[in-house]
Design a protein around this motif. Structure first.
Motif, short mmCIF file in Angstrom:
data_model
loop_
_atom_site.label_atom_id
_atom_site.label_comp_id
_atom_site.label_asym_id
_atom_site.label_seq_id
_atom_site.Cartn_x
_atom_site.Cartn_y
_atom_site.Cartn_z
N GLU A 217 0.83 -1.21 0.00
CA GLU A 217 0.00 0.00 0.00
C GLU A 217 0.86 1.26 0.00
O GLU A 217 0.61 2.21 -0.76
CB GLU A 217 -0.92 -0.01 1.23
CG GLU A 217 -1.93 1.12 1.25
CD GLU A 217 -2.88 1.03 2.43
OE1 GLU A 217 -3.48 2.06 2.77
OE2 GLU A 217 -3.02 -0.06 3.01
N LEU A 218 1.89 1.27 0.82
CA LEU A 218 2.79 2.41 0.89
C LEU A 218 3.57 2.58 -0.41
O LEU A 218 3.77 3.70 -0.91
CB LEU A 218 3.76 2.25 2.06
CG LEU A 218 4.75 3.38 2.33
CD1 LEU A 218 4.03 4.71 2.49
CD2 LEU A 218 5.59 3.06 3.56
N SER A 219 3.99 1.45 -1.01
CA SER A 219 4.71 1.51 -2.28
C SER A 219 3.86 2.15 -3.37
O SER A 219 4.35 2.97 -4.17
CB SER A 219 5.13 0.10 -2.69
OG SER A 219 5.81 0.12 -3.93
N LYS A 220 2.60 1.80 -3.41
CA LYS A 220 1.71 2.36 -4.44
C LYS A 220 1.45 3.84 -4.21
O LYS A 220 1.22 4.58 -5.16
CB LYS A 220 0.40 1.57 -4.45
CG LYS A 220 0.56 0.16 -5.01
CD LYS A 220 -0.70 -0.65 -4.87
CE LYS A 220 -0.49 -2.09 -5.35
NZ LYS A 220 -1.68 -2.94 -5.15
N GLU A 221 1.49 4.26 -2.97
CA GLU A 221 1.35 5.69 -2.67
C GLU A 221 2.59 6.46 -3.12
O GLU A 221 2.49 7.53 -3.72
CB GLU A 221 1.13 5.90 -1.17
CG GLU A 221 -0.23 5.45 -0.66
CD GLU A 221 -0.34 5.61 0.85
OE1 GLU A 221 0.60 6.19 1.45
OE2 GLU A 221 -1.34 5.16 1.42
N GLU A 222 3.76 5.93 -2.83
CA GLU A 222 5.01 6.61 -3.12
C GLU A 222 5.42 6.48 -4.59
O GLU A 222 6.00 7.40 -5.17
CB GLU A 222 6.12 6.05 -2.22
CG GLU A 222 5.89 6.24 -0.73
CD GLU A 222 6.20 7.67 -0.28
OE1 GLU A 222 6.82 8.42 -1.06
OE2 GLU A 222 5.83 8.01 0.86
#
Length: 408
Positions: A217-222
């Motif tokens: 989830e964090l990877s897709k945000e960043e």
């Protein structure tokens, strides 16, 4: 029935299981059936004509078939009762003079699939101790169940018809999925014994997927436009070279996911403040690997293409600079062999473990100058949505994060 007849019965699509049911029923005057799902009336009708007493206990929910129940529930000497969605038992008891003499317990429902077509496993019991226990269990379930009423059936018909319409559509989707899933894939009995390195790669993949799920989830945000596996690959560099260079090695403890997520956020901040190598990786994956080795282009791969691919792998870049390894790779293997082996590695539907094994040890696919790291690297570069990139840096980082994948 003699005790020596206790055995496993596997339904392999033959009529063996049906013949067992018929054989036992010929000796019986009463048959009690507990089955989560019911749809096949053939044997019930035969037993009814043979004047057997039949107690049928079902779960009144699809895929129990309304039309099957409706055709047998009002027959003389057939008693039908039902339980709800929690009922999932499958056992069939055979009696003579009110005494059980045999029981089948297993995975088979009383359906065409369960009796004739599916891969099922059942146990035939004739030990009196167990027969009495099973008889008591059936009596308890029967006592807690409900007698099937005509009004129950009418209400169930609406539910079943809706289920049937949806099931037909879902069946088509699943059959298409299964065809694609299994096309060209070897069965276990035909497989060679894969080497330790290939088995280890499968364990590594599972470990990486656990980390991927934590940071996805964090990877897709960043990095919204970059496959998570590519982002993670540079995260391995940060863990091994930057993070462990100035901190104590990670001890996971009970808050493993939270710690990894925090580390991943630190990595993202570092990566974006530096050269943003993650963006470069995504570009290389798309413009070099995925382009040159796309399924519709791989047959046209040239020696220059092969050198370019080799020299851009993590495992090939340094060797190319120091030893001109990319040129050796392209000249020691024919371009036809490179195409064949790469096509097999990337687009065969065989399990990845077997593909890696064959590229590593099988003369039919093994390429000179192409190491195990190159094999593991390549598939992740070409298909970063599907597979992780693996190399020594990744191996070390995954272990630093507390995952032991090397025991195979």
């Amino acid at each position: 029935m003699a005790k020596k007849n206790n055995k496993i019965w596997t339904n392999d699509g033959s009529k063996d299981f049906e013949e067992l049911l018929i054989s036992l029923s010929e000796k019986a005057d009463t048959i009690k059936l507990a089955t989560a799902f019911f749809s096949d009336t053939k044997l019930i009708n035969q037993w009814n004509k043979a004047d057997k007493n039949i107690n049928l206990l079902v779960s009144l929910r699809p895929p129990t078939n309304y039309y099957s129940l409706n055709s047998i529930y009002n027959k003389e000497k057939v008693s039908v009762q039902f339980l709800g969605k929690d009922f999932h038992s499958k056992f069939f008891i055979f009696y003579i003079d009110n005494q059980p003499f045999a029981c089948i317990i297993g995975s088979s429902n009383f359906t065409a699939g369960g009796i004739y077509n599916n891969i099922e496993t059942n146990v035939l019991l004739d030990d009196q101790k167990y027969l009495k226990e099973v008889d008591r269990e059936f009596s308890k379930l029967w006592g807690n169940s409900h007698k099937l009423q005509p009004s129950d059936l009418e209400a169930f018909k609406i539910i079943f018809d809706q289920f049937q319409r949806k099931a037909e559509k879902e069946k088509e989707k699943y059959e298409e999925f299964e065809r694609e899933l299994l096309s060209g894939r070897s069965t276990k009995s035909r497989k060679v014994r894969t080497c330790r390195q290939a088995k280890e790669d499968y364990k590594f993949w599972i470990a990486v997927n656990e980390i991927r799920d934590i940071v996805s989830e964090l990877s897709k945000e960043e990095y919204p436009d970059i496959p998570v596996y590519l982002v993670i690959d540079h995260f391995w560099h940060w863990v091994k070279v930057i993070w462990t260079g100035n901190r104590i090695q990670l001890r996971m403890g009970p808050n493993k996911a939270l710690k990894i997520k925090k580390l991943f956020k630190e990595y993202c901040d570092w990566d974006k403040s530096d050269r943003s190598y993650t963006q470069e990786m995504a570009k290389n994956s798309e413009t070099i690997f995925s382009f040159l080795l796309s399924e519709n282009r791989i047959e046209n791969l040239t020696e220059d293409d092969a050198q370019k691919i080799f020299s851009n792998l993590h495992s090939g870049a340094m060797r190319t600079k120091r030893f001109d390894a990319a040129k050796k790779f392209a000249t020691k293997n024919s371009i036809e062999q490179i195409r064949t082996s790469f096509k097999y590695l990337l687009y065969s539907n065989e399990e990845l473990e077997l593909r890696i094994h064959n590229l590593y040890v099988n003369p039919e696919y093994k390429l000179k100058e192409f190491s195990l790291s190159g094999i593991q690297d390549l598939i992740g570069w070409v298909m970063p949505e599907k597979y992780p990139i693996r190399n020594e840096k990744a191996n070390d980082a995954v272990e630093i994060l507390g995952y032991n994948y090397s025991k195979v």
